[in-house]
Enzyme design. Structure first.
Site, PDB file in Angstrom:
ATOM      1  N   GLU A 168       0.816  -1.208   0.000  1.00  0.00           N
ATOM      2  CA  GLU A 168       0.000   0.000   0.000  1.00  0.00           C
ATOM      3  C   GLU A 168       0.854   1.265   0.000  1.00  0.00           C
ATOM      4  O   GLU A 168       0.506   2.256  -0.646  1.00  0.00           O
ATOM      5  CB  GLU A 168      -0.944  -0.016   1.203  1.00  0.00           C
ATOM      6  CG  GLU A 168      -2.036  -1.062   1.090  1.00  0.00           C
ATOM      7  CD  GLU A 168      -2.924  -1.122   2.312  1.00  0.00           C
ATOM      8  OE1 GLU A 168      -3.012  -0.116   3.049  1.00  0.00           O
ATOM      9  OE2 GLU A 168      -3.538  -2.177   2.546  1.00  0.00           O
ATOM     10  N   SER A 278       2.398 -21.535  -7.079  1.00  0.00           N
ATOM     11  CA  SER A 278       1.515 -22.700  -6.936  1.00  0.00           C
ATOM     12  C   SER A 278       0.384 -22.895  -7.948  1.00  0.00           C
ATOM     13  O   SER A 278      -0.388 -21.984  -8.229  1.00  0.00           O
ATOM     14  CB  SER A 278       0.891 -22.723  -5.542  1.00  0.00           C
ATOM     15  OG  SER A 278       1.892 -22.672  -4.571  1.00  0.00           O
ATOM     16  N   ASP A 350      -6.856  -9.955   0.078  1.00  0.00           N
ATOM     17  CA  ASP A 350      -6.297  -8.850   0.859  1.00  0.00           C
ATOM     18  C   ASP A 350      -6.775  -8.931   2.303  1.00  0.00           C
ATOM     19  O   ASP A 350      -7.885  -8.518   2.631  1.00  0.00           O
ATOM     20  CB  ASP A 350      -6.709  -7.520   0.230  1.00  0.00           C
ATOM     21  CG  ASP A 350      -5.953  -6.347   0.848  1.00  0.00           C
ATOM     22  OD1 ASP A 350      -5.110  -6.584   1.730  1.00  0.00           O
ATOM     23  OD2 ASP A 350      -6.205  -5.202   0.445  1.00  0.00           O
ATOM     24  N   VAL A 352      -4.693  -7.746   4.855  1.00  0.00           N
ATOM     25  CA  VAL A 352      -3.839  -6.831   5.602  1.00  0.00           C
ATOM     26  C   VAL A 352      -4.039  -5.411   5.079  1.00  0.00           C
ATOM     27  O   VAL A 352      -4.042  -5.182   3.873  1.00  0.00           O
ATOM     28  CB  VAL A 352      -2.347  -7.209   5.463  1.00  0.00           C
ATOM     29  CG1 VAL A 352      -1.468  -6.230   6.240  1.00  0.00           C
ATOM     30  CG2 VAL A 352      -2.103  -8.632   5.950  1.00  0.00           C
ATOM     31  N   ASP A 353      -4.205  -4.470   5.990  1.00  0.00           N
ATOM     32  CA  ASP A 353      -4.274  -3.055   5.626  1.00  0.00           C
ATOM     33  C   ASP A 353      -3.209  -2.272   6.392  1.00  0.00           C
ATOM     34  O   ASP A 353      -2.895  -2.594   7.549  1.00  0.00           O
ATOM     35  CB  ASP A 353      -5.644  -2.461   5.953  1.00  0.00           C
ATOM     36  CG  ASP A 353      -6.679  -2.766   4.883  1.00  0.00           C
ATOM     37  OD1 ASP A 353      -6.284  -3.114   3.754  1.00  0.00           O
ATOM     38  OD2 ASP A 353      -7.885  -2.651   5.175  1.00  0.00           O
ATOM     39  N   ASP A 529      -3.852  -5.898  -3.101  1.00  0.00           N
ATOM     40  CA  ASP A 529      -3.301  -4.543  -3.171  1.00  0.00           C
ATOM     41  C   ASP A 529      -1.853  -4.511  -3.649  1.00  0.00           C
ATOM     42  O   ASP A 529      -1.254  -3.453  -3.744  1.00  0.00           O
ATOM     43  CB  ASP A 529      -3.399  -3.852  -1.804  1.00  0.00           C
ATOM     44  CG  ASP A 529      -2.628  -4.576  -0.710  1.00  0.00           C
ATOM     45  OD1 ASP A 529      -1.620  -5.234  -1.018  1.00  0.00           O
ATOM     46  OD2 ASP A 529      -3.029  -4.486   0.459  1.00  0.00           O
TER      47      ASP A 529
END
Length: 830
Positions: A168, A278, A350, A352-353, A529
């Site tokens: 981000e 993968s 997503d 994680v922020d 992201d």
């Protein structure tokens, strides 16, 4: 026979163990251990004991890598690494989760650690014969294991690596640079085309129409809204690299210097500097031939020596399974029991922020949240350093999570909020107990408990197949653009976690098969992201789908051949050869440009070295790999400013000087290029013209001419001589975080790189029995004796892997006994 009767028969056939505390370990002809025990503790005691015998040094380094304790044994060069790791997890939270486990689940971790320690005691009694050579070479001893250590192998690799990708801050830098160069409107337009929230033309794992969860339709409709507030690129660029807390979140203030380093130095490199992972194919009864269902997994973690994955059979305490798993997790990630098979690939969801914290100008250890300054949580970490004084530093945490970087002068900091935080051990236990499931409903319950962003797959004896995109996903507020840092002042907080029912999933899809190569799970699912990983119309999974859609039925051999074929396929060519054809179709047949394109039209879009002369057989390989980078530069170099162009300039091809470290994927610039060439027909609206008013044909011809000039200057005019040197497949001696897990002399190469799994495992159900095959190169054991003598199973699967072969694995007591080479009896009560 009913399922319950079948299970009873299987359990009755297992070797009888008279009392708790007795463990039998049977190793097969490839050195794979099968552990038999009555209790959970003893079963995993035997597991830990076996792992210690085979991979003691590798596991010691994995333990220290995931906890930031490398400097203790390898010295001051690893202090910065240890700081980054320790700033990326909360040991108190992990221990609290372990302490909350049920007695039986805690026995998994305690038993595993006790088994490791039992073998370490034997090693310490006979170091001159049993202590692995690498310990002697580096002058330290293995340390006793705890339940925490066992859990952290999983948390530090699967959570803090695969569940933690995030760019981000880098995305914000790119957006700011684009706005500075092109203005607000065009800057946003370019950003949305390079890093779109959604491309409805992207191929999906769940066939279109088979799932109507509308996971993120409201979020997808965000389009190009500016963030609530934004620091400038210059402010973000000041964030110091050495204060960054997460290995996967290093600031890219200097992209040319750090972009490659952040992945390469930590063992996470794909061919263009980004990790790529993968593939999977699952064939159900509707499409299988000679079987009810077929599952073939190819997890692409990269290639390492010792092997990344570890093979094991577990029999007893409710388990009866065989398979392999990364770094010998207690949970077997790729395996089967008598009734079902399961596998996985990385899912780019997503979870994680990054939150931008406003610091108190009078106290940089306070941040603004909901109208008032609040103190950060602070803990002091001390790193013990071999041959030097200890080093202490502070780790900070806000309501959002751990601080990953800060700039006190600018009064800003960045914290990382993870949807899976606090659920790591629950996820490990769900993955472990998955092996006990006997039907889809049972399996799906374990999938629902997994907090990490992973694709889960299912097949069973009856021919049913299934898929679930696992993970805990945040419900973000409208207007929260997940691609950019969020305001940390309380106005962009998550509304909650979405229920698992809204995760993409399917049971017996209309296609009759499930194919995945880390592509988009389903329609209306927002893109990740990461600037280096978007879901687009151009996706390597199409190489698999094209083969699977070309036939009505597939045998197990057909599926193996499909996987081999895609391993040599060019993942880009199918999208661009039609544009080259169109651009040159008006030319005369003897025009050098048309002749070159005819070479591409006659090409099967694969690259081999069948005569093993050290050069790729196909001249088209040379031409296409020269053209694509030229076309990327022709299209984007004048639009993407400065260093940011490097992010979109790579075509993603390895070279002998830069061998394949992970897998080959369609790169972010290549995906954006296809959209630009498709223009009004693109899945992502093209409001900014990357072609600058020129036609696609004009750009294609210009880049083709340059590519031809380049090829001829190097190889001559005769296409028979247009041959590139073969790229080897290298098994590196670092681990998944770049830490040395073997000696420098233990690097191994195969002749030619293959875009395939770190391991491959094949499971075939016919309704009555299960047949399983795998290849886990270089070998089951990483043990090298102090005198330099390796285990007989040190690299005995390397040639098998190179030849695309498989070895059979065994599940039933009869099969295991028929292939047993050695037996060990242990008693934990002595």
């Amino acid at each position: 026979m009913t399922r319950s009767a079948l299970s009873a028969a299987i359990l009755a056939a297992l070797p009888l163990i008279a009392d708790a505390g007795e463990i039998t370990i049977k190793r097969d002809t490839w050195g794979v251990p099968h552990v038999y025990a009555e209790t959970t503790h003893d079963l995993f005691y035997g597991y830990g004991y076996s792992v210690a015998q085979d991979r003691l040094y590798q596991m010691e380094i994995a333990k220290r890598s995931t906890q930031g304790r490398m400097a203790e044994v390898l010295g001051a060069d690893y202090i910065d690494y240890d700081k980054k790791i320790r700033t990326n997890y909360d040991p108190t939270s992990i221990q609290r989760q372990i302490d909350a486990l049920s007695t039986d689940d805690r026995a998994i971790l305690d038993g595993y650690a006790a088994g490791m320690n039992a073998w370490i005691e034997q090693v310490q009694a006979k170091p001159n014969s049993l202590l692995p050579k690498q310990f002697h070479d580096n002058g330290f001893q293995p340390e006793a294991w705890t339940a925490f250590d066992v859990a952290m192998i999983f948390v530090g690799s699967m959570g803090n690596r695969f569940g933690d990708y995030n760019t981000e801050i880098e995305n914000q830098q790119l957006l700011d640079a684009l706005i500075q160069e092109h203005g607000e409107t065009e800057g946003w337009a370019i950003f949305n085309q390079l890093n779109p929230l959604n491309d409805p033309s992207a191929p999906t794992t769940v066939p279109k129409g088979d799932w109507t969860g509308t996971f993120d339709k409201r979020h997808v409709e965000l389009a190009a809204r500016p963030p609530v507030s934004r620091k400038t690129e210059q402010d973000i660029a000041r964030l110091a690299i050495d204060q960054d807390g997460g290995v996967m979140n290093l600031s890219l203030a200097d992209a040319q210097r750090y972009n490659a380093r952040q992945f390469h130095d930590f063992g996470l490199t794909g061919v263009a500097g980004y990790p790529q992972t993968s593939n999977m194919i699952v064939v159900g009864k509707k499409k299988a031939k000679g079987a009810n269902s077929i599952l073939l997994n190819g997890p692409q973690f990269g290639w390492f020596n010792p092997a990344y994955t570890y093979s094991i059979g577990l029999h007893g305490a409710g388990f009866d399974l065989v398979g392999n798993t990364p770094f010998a997790y207690p949970g077997i990630l790729f395996g089967n029991n008598p009734e079902i098979a399961w596998g996985s690939t990385w899912g780019a969801g997503d979870v994680v922020d990054i939150y931008r914290e406003t610091l108190n100008p009078n106290n940089p250890e306070e941040y603004l949240f909901e109208g008032r300054y609040r103190p950060m949580e602070v803990r002091t970490e001390t790193i013990q350093v071999k041959g030097a004084d200890p080093v202490s530093f502070k780790v900070y945490k806000t309501v959002h999570g751990l601080l990953i970087s800060r700039d006190d002068a600018q009064q800003i900091a960045y914290a990382k909020k993870r949807a899976w935080q606090g659920r790591e051990i629950e996820t490990l236990m769900a993955w472990t107990h998955q092996g006990k499931a006997s039907n889809h409903q049972d399996w799906l319950q374990y999938a629902a408990r997994s907090a990490f962003n992973i694709n889960f797959y299912y097949a069973d004896q009856q021919g049913n197949i299934g898929y679930a995109f696992t993970g805990k996903y945040p419900e973000r507020k409208p207007g929260h653009d997940n691609r950019l840092p969020a305001s940390g002042e309380g106005d962009q907080e998550w509304l909650g976690i979405k229920p698992f029912a809204r995760n993409p999933q399917v049971y017996n899809p209309s296609s009759g098969y499930i194919a995945n190569w880390n592509n988009k799970p389903a329609d209306d699912f927002i893109a990740p992201d990461m600037f280096w990983y978007s879901w687009s119309e151009a996706d390597r999974v199409d190489t698999m789908k094209a083969i699977m859609d070309a036939k009505d039925r597939f045998t197990a051999d057909d599926v193996k051949q499909m996987m081999e074929d895609v391993s040599y396929a060019d993942v880009n060519a199918r999208y661009f050869i039609p544009f080259l054809d169109e651009a040159t179709r008006h030319l005369k047949a003897d025009d050098a440009r048309r002749q070159a394109v005819q070479l591409l039209l006659d090409w099967d879009m694969t690259s081999h070295d069948r005569d093993r002369d050290g050069q790729y057989d196909e001249a088209a390989t040379t031409l296409f790999q020269a053209w694509l980078p030229e076309m990327l530069a022709e299209t984007f170099k004048d639009d993407i400013p400065g260093r940011f162009f490097n992010w979109y300039a790579s075509a993603g091809y390895p070279s002998p000087q830069s061998p394949l470290r992970s897998s080959v994927n369609v790169q972010p610039g290549t995906k954006a290029l296809l959209q630009a060439l498709r223009g009004k027909d693109a899945g992502v609206e093209q409001t900014y013209d990357f072609l600058n008013g020129r036609s696609a044909n004009e750009l294609v011809l210009a880049s083709l001419e340059r590519a031809l000039k380049q090829v001829k200057a190097k190889h001559g005019d005769n296409p028979d001589n247009w041959k590139l040197p073969v790229v080897p497949m290298r098994f590196f001696t670092n681990n998944f975080l770049g830490m040395p897990q073997a000696g420098d002399d233990e690097v191994r190469d195969t002749h030619i790189a293959m875009n395939r799994g770190t391991e491959n495992n094949l499971v075939i159900f016919n309704g009555k029995r299960v047949e399983t095959h795998e290849v886990v190169a270089p070998g089951q054991s990483g043990f090298i004796a102090p005198d330099g003598t390796p285990s007989p199973h040190y690299e005995d699967q390397l040639k098998l892997f190179e030849d695309f072969g498989y070895k059979q694995t065994w599940l039933s007591p009869k099969e295991v006994d028929a292939n047993t080479q050695s037996v060990t009896h242990l008693n934990t009560e002595q």
